[in-house]
Design a protein around this motif. Structure first.
Motif, mmCIF file in Angstrom:
data_model
loop_
_atom_site.group_PDB
_atom_site.id
_atom_site.type_symbol
_atom_site.label_atom_id
_atom_site.label_comp_id
_atom_site.label_asym_id
_atom_site.label_seq_id
_atom_site.Cartn_x
_atom_site.Cartn_y
_atom_site.Cartn_z
ATOM 1 N N ILE A 64 78.345 82.637 25.563
ATOM 2 C CA ILE A 64 78.049 84.023 25.943
ATOM 3 C C ILE A 64 76.552 84.307 25.802
ATOM 4 C CG2 ILE A 64 78.512 86.432 25.403
ATOM 5 C CD1 ILE A 64 81.375 85.561 24.832
ATOM 6 N N THR B 121 74.941 82.869 28.896
ATOM 7 C CA THR B 121 75.087 83.741 30.052
ATOM 8 C C THR B 121 74.157 84.936 29.957
ATOM 9 O OG1 THR B 121 77.407 83.244 29.857
ATOM 10 C CG2 THR B 121 76.798 84.890 31.460
ATOM 11 N N GLU B 122 74.145 85.559 28.786
ATOM 12 C CA GLU B 122 73.344 86.766 28.637
ATOM 13 C C GLU B 122 71.856 86.467 28.799
ATOM 14 O OE1 GLU B 122 74.337 89.712 28.662
ATOM 15 O OE2 GLU B 122 76.465 89.529 28.214
ATOM 16 N N HIS C 143 76.521 81.969 34.565
ATOM 17 C CA HIS C 143 77.676 82.036 33.697
ATOM 18 C C HIS C 143 78.170 80.655 33.296
ATOM 19 C CE1 HIS C 143 80.790 84.100 31.677
ATOM 20 N NE2 HIS C 143 81.672 83.269 32.188
ATOM 21 N N ALA D 259 77.672 89.197 20.418
ATOM 22 C CA ALA D 259 77.180 88.790 21.746
ATOM 23 C C ALA D 259 78.007 89.369 22.880
ATOM 24 C CB ALA D 259 77.125 87.274 21.848
ATOM 25 N N LYS E 133 76.801 92.577 23.676
ATOM 26 C CA LYS E 133 75.358 92.602 23.902
ATOM 27 C C LYS E 133 74.566 93.104 22.707
ATOM 28 C CE LYS E 133 73.852 92.661 28.613
ATOM 29 N NZ LYS E 133 73.413 93.382 29.768
ATOM 30 N N LEU F 88 70.939 91.309 21.085
ATOM 31 C CA LEU F 88 70.304 90.328 21.960
ATOM 32 C C LEU F 88 68.816 90.608 22.180
ATOM 33 C CD1 LEU F 88 73.189 89.808 24.497
ATOM 34 C CD2 LEU F 88 72.333 88.181 22.829
ATOM 35 N N ARG G 156 84.104 92.812 29.814
ATOM 36 C CA ARG G 156 82.947 92.423 30.601
ATOM 37 C C ARG G 156 82.866 90.896 30.748
ATOM 38 N NH1 ARG G 156 77.378 92.603 30.268
ATOM 39 N NH2 ARG G 156 77.568 91.916 28.122
ATOM 40 N N ALA G 157 82.999 90.223 29.604
ATOM 41 C CA ALA G 157 82.925 88.764 29.621
ATOM 42 C C ALA G 157 84.091 88.197 30.436
ATOM 43 C CB ALA G 157 82.959 88.214 28.202
ATOM 44 N N ARG H 240 83.591 88.751 34.202
ATOM 45 C CA ARG H 240 82.575 87.879 34.769
ATOM 46 C C ARG H 240 83.079 86.444 34.904
ATOM 47 N NH1 ARG H 240 76.500 88.749 33.042
ATOM 48 N NH2 ARG H 240 77.413 88.452 31.011
#
Lengths: 76, 585
Positions: free
Chosen positions: B23, B26-27, B32, B150, B153, B156, B444-445, B448
């Protein structure tokens, strides 16, 4: 007297006394001196689930569990 | 430094398995990486580019490892990455399981690379009543420590700031940046065993208040008990199958089929009939088997709804931590088949697509297990595209015909696993895995990941599907099919009891698995013929992509053996079913 992990009872807390020479076991945190409790055991030759240091669960196949020596520390 | 070659601007993302490393990847990069709840998906590493302060860096998602002692392939790879050097390391720690995570954290300091630690899963730790003093931990590790969640978010931006700071620092021994071993009080001079140090640090920085386990923890534990774990697991799998099968049928009947038959196909038919004279060329485009007819009928209406729903369900199960739990619950049964519980995960992946499932078997502990499970997937497990086509084909006759085919698939799985186990030499290692916490996937994760999966499916399937459609249109509309069909009469009609034209299924099936079923839907078969056609398709060659992956992952010899085996078994068993059934009809 150390016994093997596979036959250890579910209620008690154990300390590991010996582990077979499987590197990953040690990496996963199962070493001589580690405290474990048995969470579950499965019939028909299934695995054993250990809670390691009250922090996380490992599933060990019967063949590995048979090779791990443990000693009871304190009944709970 | 900006002039340094790109590959030298490496930043390594390291951590134990299941700590949410992917994660972060990805962030930070926007690409992804598949993040999953079970160990083994990041066998090969991912890399992506990202910018800090205008300079471009390559972030490498190193396979999750418990330590750097080279006891497994993943650990060897991780060690190699550290040895080859990098500008910085981001080490992700699981706050809910700090002590074991600290071992890797300490081992990483043996290398002369600055590290930023992130204390992730702080929400899960809080759920377990664990609080960690991040400032004190930073002091103990002599490096910045950032608290993060994470998936939400959180933290981060702070991570990026800290990363910026250590990258900006000039070379040399920087407090709070690295341990080069040059200073007197350098943490590198702590010669103590990392396990002992980890315990010591953990005792100092974390406090645990007794907390009663929450609902998810209690459910997670209950799902691991033979009772109610086994009934729950069976229920979850039954519900999943029902969602995919009935949901797929519903989506097809209510939305996609009307869309294709009433809107899309008439649209193209009108255009092309207005533009082109009648004849073969027009038929190739919009005839009964025309490109613009079957590409929508087969791909959009027949396959797509099932693929979508399968990945909706599978991605959810994967992100919750359900899969490792069933590996444990059914390890005893899988052992009777000569493999171990972990194979169930590959098998379930195979119901989606055989290609990632076969790649996933890299995580298997022995070569024997890899080959046995791969063979079982190729012979016995229909991919979701084919399942969708089978549901449509068989449900037209009787409700029980698809369940019967599913049962046949399970029977084949058991048989192939047992037989392959006898022939492949070697042994199967016992189960050894960490059971992750049961988690509610982050929307969200999850969203995606689902999107990425669907994109990936379309990307991979696009060309073979279009190729199959093109071949089908050319064969059927030019009359070539009838000429071929005559030659295949003995096998298709005589032995399998199918109409001659069904040979098209065997031709297209080489390209895509569902294409060995799709043409049968329009052929006006009897129930018995449909079942035989479905069974043949199920056992038949997985598809050209699978052949390619078999050749790549194993030897070409194994790819050829499996392919020849599937063709033979499909024709042989299909004919046996036909002739056995003829005795009773």
């Amino acid at each position: 007297m150390p016994i093997n992990l596979y036959v250890a009872d579910k209620k008690s807390r154990f300390q590991v006394t010996s582990v077979p020479n499987i590197g990953l076991l040690e990496s996963m945190g199962l070493r001589s001196g580690t405290h474990v409790t048995i969470q579950n055991r499965y019939a028909l030759g299934g695995p054993v689930i250990l809670r390691v240091e009250d922090a996380y669960d490992l599933a060990l196949g019967k063949d590995i569990a048979l090779q791990i020596g443990v000693e009871q520390v304190a009944a709970s | 430094m900006k002039t340094a070659a790109k590959h030298e601007n490496k930043i390594l993302l390291m951590g134990n398995p299941n700590v949410g490393k992917s994660i972060f990847f990805t962030e930070l990069t926007g690409i992804h990486a598949m993040s999953s709840n079970y160990a083994g998906t990041t066998v090969s590493f991912m890399k992506g580019r990202f910018n800090i302060n205008g300079a471009e860096y390559t972030l490498i998602d190193v396979p999750g490892v418990y330590s750097l002692s080279p006891t497994s392939e993943a650990e060897a790879v991780a060690t190699r990455f550290m040895e080859s050097g990098a500008r910085a390391v981001i080490c992700v720690l699981d706050a809910s399981n700090l002590e074991r995570n600290l071992v890797l954290a300490l081992e990483l300091r043996q290398y002369d690379i600055p590290i930023v630690y992130t204390l992730n899963l702080t929400d899960v730790a809080a759920r377990h009543g664990i609080t960690i003093n991040a400032a004190l931990l930073a002091k103990e590790l002599n490096a910045p420590v950032v608290s993060t969640v994470a998936v939400k978010k959180q933290g981060l931006d702070e991570l990026k700031r800290q990363l910026e700071a250590i990258l900006a620092a000039p070379d040399g021994c920087k407090p709070n940046a690295r341990a080069c071993g040059k200073c007197a009080d350098c943490p590198r001079s702590h010669s103590a065993n990392p396990w002992v140090r980890a315990k010591e640090i953990n005792r100092r920085v974390s406090t645990k208040t007794p907390s009663s386990p929450g609902f998810l923890d209690r459910l997670g534990d209950a799902m691991l008990k033979p009772f109610p774990g086994v009934p729950i697991a069976i229920l979850v799998m039954a519900v999943t199958i029902a969602v995919v099968v009935f949901g797929g049928r519903g989506l097809r009947a209510v939305a996609l089929l009307p869309l294709v038959r009433q809107v899309i196909v008439p649209f193209f038919t009108n255009i092309f009939t207005a533009l082109l004279p009648e004849g073969v060329f027009l038929n190739i485009l919009v005839g009964e088997f025309g490109i613009f007819v079957i590409s929508f009928e087969w791909i959009l209406a027949l396959v797509f709804p099932y693929v979508l729903l399968f990945y909706v369900a599978f991605t959810f199960l994967e992100d919750t931590g359900f899969l490792p739990r069933i590996s444990v619950l059914f390890d005893n049964i899988m052992r009777k088949l000569g493999v171990q519980g972990g194979s169930l995960i590959h098998m379930i992946m195979g119901y989606g697509c055989a290609v990632p499932a076969i790649i996933g078997t890299r995580a298997a502990t022995s070569r024997k297990e890899r080959i046995v499970i791969t063979a079982a997937i190729c012979f016995a497990i229909p991919c979701i595209s084919q399942t969708g086509a089978l549901v449509t084909l068989l449900s037209a006759y009787a409700w029980w015909m698809f369940p019967a085919m599913f049962a046949f698939s399970l029977f084949l799985f058991v048989a192939v696993t047992l037989v392959a186990g006898m022939f492949v030499k070697g042994r199967v290692a016992p189960l050894l895995l960490e059971v992750p916490n049961l988690l509610m996937p982050n929307p969200r994760a999850y969203g995606r990941k689902l999107l990425t999966r669907m994109k990936h499916f379309l990307h991979e399937a696009e060309i073979p599907m279009m190729a199959a459609v093109l071949i089908a249109a050319l064969l059927a509309e030019t009359g070539l099919l009838n000429r071929i069909a005559v030659h295949a009469h003995a096998i298709v009609s005589g032995w399998l009891g199918l109409p001659n034209e069904a040979v098209i299924a065997l031709i297209l099936g080489i390209v895509r698995r569902e294409m060995s079923v799709a043409p049968l839907v329009a052929l006006d078969l009897t129930a018995l013929q449909a079942f035989i056609g479905g069974a043949v398709a199920l056992m038949y060659i997985p598809c050209i992509s699978v052949f390619a992956i078999l050749a790549k992952e194993f030897k070409i010899k194994i790819a050829l053996a499996i392919t020849a085996g599937t063709i033979f078994l499909a024709i042989f068993v299909g004919g046996l079913i036909n002739h056995a059934a003829q005795l009773f009809v």
